[in-house]
Design an enzyme around this catalytic site. Structure first.
Site, PDB file in Angstrom:
ATOM      1  N   GLY A  10      37.822  47.107  40.066  1.00 58.37           N
ATOM      2  CA  GLY A  10      38.493  46.234  41.040  1.00 58.37           C
ATOM      3  C   GLY A  10      38.560  46.842  42.431  1.00 58.37           C
ATOM      4  O   GLY A  10      37.991  47.900  42.697  1.00 58.37           O
ATOM      5  N   ASN A  32      37.722  44.455  32.253  1.00 59.36           N
ATOM      6  CA  ASN A  32      37.187  43.247  31.581  1.00 59.36           C
ATOM      7  C   ASN A  32      36.412  42.367  32.562  1.00 59.36           C
ATOM      8  O   ASN A  32      35.936  41.300  32.212  1.00 59.36           O
ATOM      9  CB  ASN A  32      38.305  42.451  30.905  1.00 59.36           C
ATOM     10  CG  ASN A  32      39.260  41.814  31.915  1.00 59.36           C
ATOM     11  OD1 ASN A  32      39.073  41.955  33.130  1.00 59.36           O
ATOM     12  ND2 ASN A  32      40.275  41.131  31.422  1.00 59.36           N
ATOM     13  N   ASP A  58      38.656  44.550  27.306  1.00 60.16           N
ATOM     14  CA  ASP A  58      39.959  44.008  27.673  1.00 60.16           C
ATOM     15  C   ASP A  58      41.040  44.881  27.022  1.00 60.16           C
ATOM     16  O   ASP A  58      40.921  45.218  25.829  1.00 60.16           O
ATOM     17  CB  ASP A  58      40.064  42.562  27.150  1.00 60.16           C
ATOM     18  CG  ASP A  58      41.208  41.819  27.816  1.00 60.16           C
ATOM     19  OD1 ASP A  58      40.969  40.724  28.353  1.00 60.16           O
ATOM     20  OD2 ASP A  58      42.323  42.365  27.818  1.00 60.16           O
ATOM     21  N   LYS A  84      47.088  39.669  39.432  1.00 60.21           N
ATOM     22  CA  LYS A  84      47.962  40.019  40.558  1.00 60.21           C
ATOM     23  C   LYS A  84      48.206  38.893  41.552  1.00 60.21           C
ATOM     24  O   LYS A  84      48.690  39.121  42.656  1.00 60.21           O
ATOM     25  CB  LYS A  84      47.356  41.206  41.288  1.00 60.21           C
ATOM     26  CG  LYS A  84      45.998  40.943  41.868  1.00 60.21           C
ATOM     27  CD  LYS A  84      45.739  41.862  43.047  1.00 60.21           C
ATOM     28  CE  LYS A  84      44.942  41.130  44.076  1.00 60.21           C
ATOM     29  NZ  LYS A  84      45.136  41.560  45.430  1.00 60.21           N
ATOM     30  N   SER A 124      54.256  47.603  42.454  1.00 65.00           N
ATOM     31  CA  SER A 124      54.116  46.808  43.673  1.00 65.00           C
ATOM     32  C   SER A 124      55.428  46.720  44.418  1.00 65.00           C
ATOM     33  O   SER A 124      56.505  46.766  43.816  1.00 65.00           O
ATOM     34  CB  SER A 124      53.657  45.389  43.295  1.00 65.00           C
ATOM     35  OG  SER A 124      53.806  44.513  44.395  1.00 65.00           O
ATOM     36  N   TYR A 148      54.645  37.295  38.418  1.00 67.85           N
ATOM     37  CA  TYR A 148      53.834  38.494  38.667  1.00 67.85           C
ATOM     38  C   TYR A 148      54.747  39.687  38.951  1.00 67.85           C
ATOM     39  O   TYR A 148      54.648  40.728  38.309  1.00 67.85           O
ATOM     40  CB  TYR A 148      52.885  38.277  39.856  1.00 67.85           C
ATOM     41  CG  TYR A 148      52.378  39.570  40.430  1.00 67.85           C
ATOM     42  CD1 TYR A 148      52.921  40.085  41.615  1.00 67.85           C
ATOM     43  CD2 TYR A 148      51.403  40.309  39.776  1.00 67.85           C
ATOM     44  CE1 TYR A 148      52.495  41.293  42.120  1.00 67.85           C
ATOM     45  CE2 TYR A 148      50.968  41.522  40.282  1.00 67.85           C
ATOM     46  CZ  TYR A 148      51.520  42.009  41.452  1.00 67.85           C
ATOM     47  OH  TYR A 148      51.112  43.213  41.961  1.00 67.85           O
ATOM     48  N   LYS A 152      55.603  43.387  36.774  1.00 64.66           N
ATOM     49  CA  LYS A 152      55.596  44.751  37.319  1.00 64.66           C
ATOM     50  C   LYS A 152      56.958  45.417  37.080  1.00 64.66           C
ATOM     51  O   LYS A 152      57.046  46.569  36.650  1.00 64.66           O
ATOM     52  CB  LYS A 152      55.283  44.737  38.816  1.00 64.66           C
ATOM     53  CG  LYS A 152      53.870  44.324  39.171  1.00 64.66           C
ATOM     54  CD  LYS A 152      52.836  45.304  38.628  1.00 64.66           C
ATOM     55  CE  LYS A 152      51.421  44.957  39.075  1.00 64.66           C
ATOM     56  NZ  LYS A 152      50.404  45.848  38.500  1.00 64.66           N
ATOM     57  N   ASN A 178      50.996  46.707  51.364  1.00 65.23           N
ATOM     58  CA  ASN A 178      49.900  45.732  51.485  1.00 65.23           C
ATOM     59  C   ASN A 178      48.556  46.413  51.697  1.00 65.23           C
ATOM     60  O   ASN A 178      48.193  46.692  52.844  1.00 65.23           O
ATOM     61  CB  ASN A 178      50.206  44.753  52.630  1.00 65.23           C
ATOM     62  CG  ASN A 178      51.323  43.805  52.270  1.00 65.23           C
ATOM     63  OD1 ASN A 178      52.435  44.233  51.978  1.00 65.23           O
ATOM     64  ND2 ASN A 178      51.013  42.521  52.235  1.00 65.23           N
ATOM     65  N   ASN A 197      44.256  34.554  48.834  1.00 61.63           N
ATOM     66  CA  ASN A 197      45.692  34.327  49.057  1.00 61.63           C
ATOM     67  C   ASN A 197      46.203  35.229  50.169  1.00 61.63           C
ATOM     68  O   ASN A 197      47.123  34.898  50.887  1.00 61.63           O
ATOM     69  CB  ASN A 197      46.504  34.670  47.782  1.00 61.63           C
ATOM     70  CG  ASN A 197      46.127  33.770  46.615  1.00 61.63           C
ATOM     71  OD1 ASN A 197      46.127  32.556  46.749  1.00 61.63           O
ATOM     72  ND2 ASN A 197      45.780  34.375  45.493  1.00 61.63           N
ATOM     73  N   ASN A 198      45.573  36.433  50.252  1.00 62.02           N
ATOM     74  CA  ASN A 198      46.118  37.443  51.143  1.00 62.02           C
ATOM     75  C   ASN A 198      45.535  37.341  52.558  1.00 62.02           C
ATOM     76  O   ASN A 198      44.430  36.840  52.757  1.00 62.02           O
ATOM     77  CB  ASN A 198      45.859  38.851  50.570  1.00 62.02           C
ATOM     78  CG  ASN A 198      46.588  39.061  49.240  1.00 62.02           C
ATOM     79  OD1 ASN A 198      46.011  39.586  48.319  1.00 62.02           O
ATOM     80  ND2 ASN A 198      47.833  38.633  49.140  1.00 62.02           N
ATOM     81  N   PRO A 292      56.331  29.212  50.524  1.00 55.12           N
ATOM     82  CA  PRO A 292      57.500  29.420  49.659  1.00 55.12           C
ATOM     83  C   PRO A 292      57.464  30.817  49.015  1.00 55.12           C
ATOM     84  O   PRO A 292      56.421  31.267  48.556  1.00 55.12           O
ATOM     85  CB  PRO A 292      57.340  28.329  48.580  1.00 55.12           C
ATOM     86  CG  PRO A 292      56.502  27.275  49.217  1.00 55.12           C
ATOM     87  CD  PRO A 292      55.579  27.980  50.166  1.00 55.12           C
TER      88      PRO A 292
HETATM   89  C1  WQD Z   1      50.910  38.884  54.398  1.00 56.77           C
HETATM   90  C2  WQD Z   1      51.499  38.101  55.565  1.00 56.77           C
HETATM   91  C3  WQD Z   1      52.077  35.851  54.979  1.00 56.77           C
HETATM   92  C4  WQD Z   1      47.922  34.608  54.202  1.00 56.77           C
HETATM   93  C5  WQD Z   1      50.941  40.013  48.586  1.00 56.77           C
HETATM   94  C6  WQD Z   1      51.335  39.826  47.190  1.00 56.77           C
HETATM   95  C7  WQD Z   1      52.027  41.055  46.688  1.00 56.77           C
HETATM   96  C8  WQD Z   1      51.198  42.286  46.931  1.00 56.77           C
HETATM   97  C9  WQD Z   1      50.729  42.378  48.374  1.00 56.77           C
HETATM   98  C10 WQD Z   1      50.180  42.933  44.873  1.00 56.77           C
HETATM   99  C11 WQD Z   1      52.685  37.240  55.152  1.00 56.77           C
HETATM  100  C12 WQD Z   1      50.944  35.858  56.008  1.00 56.77           C
HETATM  101  C13 WQD Z   1      49.051  35.350  54.524  1.00 56.77           C
HETATM  102  C14 WQD Z   1      47.562  33.505  55.023  1.00 56.77           C
HETATM  103  C15 WQD Z   1      49.429  33.970  56.456  1.00 56.77           C
HETATM  104  N1  WQD Z   1      50.081  42.280  46.050  1.00 56.77           N
HETATM  105  N2  WQD Z   1      49.778  35.039  55.630  1.00 56.77           N
HETATM  106  N3  WQD Z   1      48.326  33.239  56.124  1.00 56.77           N
HETATM  107  O1  WQD Z   1      52.546  38.075  50.601  1.00 56.77           O
HETATM  108  O2  WQD Z   1      53.042  40.342  51.648  1.00 56.77           O
HETATM  109  O3  WQD Z   1      52.055  40.229  49.390  1.00 56.77           O
HETATM  110  O4  WQD Z   1      50.089  41.138  48.688  1.00 56.77           O
HETATM  111  O5  WQD Z   1      51.070  43.647  44.485  1.00 56.77           O
HETATM  112  O6  WQD Z   1      52.241  40.867  45.328  1.00 56.77           O
HETATM  113  O7  WQD Z   1      52.226  38.744  47.172  1.00 56.77           O
HETATM  114  O8  WQD Z   1      50.669  39.594  51.392  1.00 56.77           O
HETATM  115  O9  WQD Z   1      48.560  39.099  52.530  1.00 56.77           O
HETATM  116  O10 WQD Z   1      49.640  37.270  51.146  1.00 56.77           O
HETATM  117  O11 WQD Z   1      50.672  37.955  53.333  1.00 56.77           O
HETATM  118  O12 WQD Z   1      50.101  33.701  57.448  1.00 56.77           O
HETATM  119  O13 WQD Z   1      46.546  32.777  54.771  1.00 56.77           O
HETATM  120  O14 WQD Z   1      50.505  37.209  56.054  1.00 56.77           O
HETATM  121  O15 WQD Z   1      53.019  34.824  55.250  1.00 56.77           O
HETATM  122  O16 WQD Z   1      53.598  37.219  56.240  1.00 56.77           O
HETATM  123  P1  WQD Z   1      52.169  39.491  50.808  1.00 56.77           P
HETATM  124  P2  WQD Z   1      49.796  38.435  52.067  1.00 56.77           P
END
Ligand code: WQD
Length: 347
Positions: A10, A32, A58, A84, A124, A148, A152, A178, A197-198, A292
């Protein structure tokens, strides 16, 4: 001394495997490939010139994991394997509990049976829940706001019980803030499944033209510019923190949690500005509603890791942005992922 790295193919895993090999460790990798590719391991081999054993397995497959322990003299485990995605965990909690909790249980039971009692666990900053003060230190109250984060937190609690039952164990719980960026070669990096997502992988895919604009989730937080503030840490600094934790678990007994962060927070707008400055790429964005479950400000007090592990993050935000872009621009499609083996169980 062989180190078993679960989830070694990963994003964090491949960078950690590279640092372990470069430091002279013998490693055994189990993955896996649910969220990774063997391509990352091939590149680790190319970059280090070193071979290692890989099992596409796995953790939930107890028989297959038994073989790993029987075929290798494992002295310590770096346990990174786990699902994650916060959002996915809310939609599929049972999948997350089964994969993350049962997988860790199987691993720890096999470790116990084979008298392997040194483990570095990938935890985390989400275990701090909606912390209302910063910087966050390890003695802050723990809570979770999603499945999630709860996996942890529960794994941390399980490991504390394990140590209470047998003080021969040596356990380091690494609470990542992060992680972003990539190895300077541009050959390893973050390759999320589907739409990221990040923040950083979203930004780099906008810069690469794969996505058309960044949605900034909220600009009404109590921060310098109203956008969310986080403690971004270079993935290579994070990987090196695992080696320091490994040195500690093989040389002492006990259980300790450590924040792996820089101790500095940057807002979304500051990240965009930094990325545009060092890469020359413009990032178009639109302010939308808060996501949210997001908190406004989250950054670490990393002084315990510096004091007890002799570790400190060295790379700054511009290097993180530069290396993230170097990876994405060299690999616009990421690694081509193979078909994962997903152990049958609760879906
Ligand atoms: C960072 C900032 C968002 C995406 C996540 C996981 C957490 C950990 C670390 C594993 C925030 C903003 C984000 C986007 C945005 N991972 N943002 N538009 O939420 O701090 O934590 O990663 O352990 O479990 O939840 O990181 O990168 O998602 O967000 O404005 O398209 O960027 O609101 O302020 P987060 P993120």
């Amino acid at each position: 001394m062989a180190v078993l790295v679960t989830g070694g193919a990963g994003y964090i895993g491949s960078h950690t495997c590279l640092e372990l090999l470069n430091a002279g460790y013998e490693i055994v990798v189990v993955d896996n490939l649910a969220n990774s590719s063997t391509e990352s391991l091939k590149r680790v081999q190319e970059l280090t010139g070193k071979d290692f054993t890989f099992y596409q397995t796995d953790l939930l497959d107890q028989e297959a994991m038994e073989v790993v322990f029987k075929q290798n003299k494992i002295d310590a485990v770096i346990h990174l394997a786990g699902f994650k995605s916060v959002g996915e965990s809310v939609r599929l909690p049972l999948r997350y509990y089964h994969n993350n909790m049962t997988g860790t249980l199987v691993l720890c039971q096999l470790m116990q049976e084979h008298a392997v009692k040194n483990i570095v666990f990938s935890s985390s900053a989400t275990v701090y829940g909606m912390s209302d003060s910063v910087p966050i230190s390890e003695d802050f109250p723990l809570s979770a706001t999603n499945a999630y984060g709860r996996t942890k937190l529960m794994i941390e609690e399980m490991m504390k019980d394990l140590y209470e039952s047998d003080p021969e164990w040596s356990i380091a719980l690494l609470r990542y803030f992060n992680p972003i960026g990539a190895h300077s070669s541009g050959k390893l990096g973050e390759d999320p499944n589907g739409i990221p997502n990040n923040l950083m992988p979203y930004i780099t895919q906008v810069a690469a033209g794969g996505l058309n604009e960044l949605h900034i989730y909220g600009s009404d937080y109590p921060t310098r510019d109203g956008t969310g503030v986080r403690d971004y840490i270079h993935v290579v600094d994070l990987a090196r923190g695992h080696l320091k934790a490994l040195e500690k678990v093989v040389s002492s007994k006990g259980i300790e949690a450590y924040n792996l962060g820089t101790g500095r927070g940057y807002s979304v707008m500051e990240m965009i500005a930094s990325f545009e400055k060092v890469t020359g790429q413009r990032i178009s964005y639109r302010i939308t509603d808060r996501r949210p479950g997001d908190i406004g400000v989250c950054y670490s007090d990393p002084s315990k890791a510096e004091r007890e592990l002799g570790w400190v993050a060295l790379k700054g935000i511009e290097e993180m942005c530069r290396d993230a872009w170097h990876w994405q621009s060299n690999n616009p499609q990421g690694y081509q992922k193979e078909k994962p083996i997903l152990f049958t169980g609760i879906s």
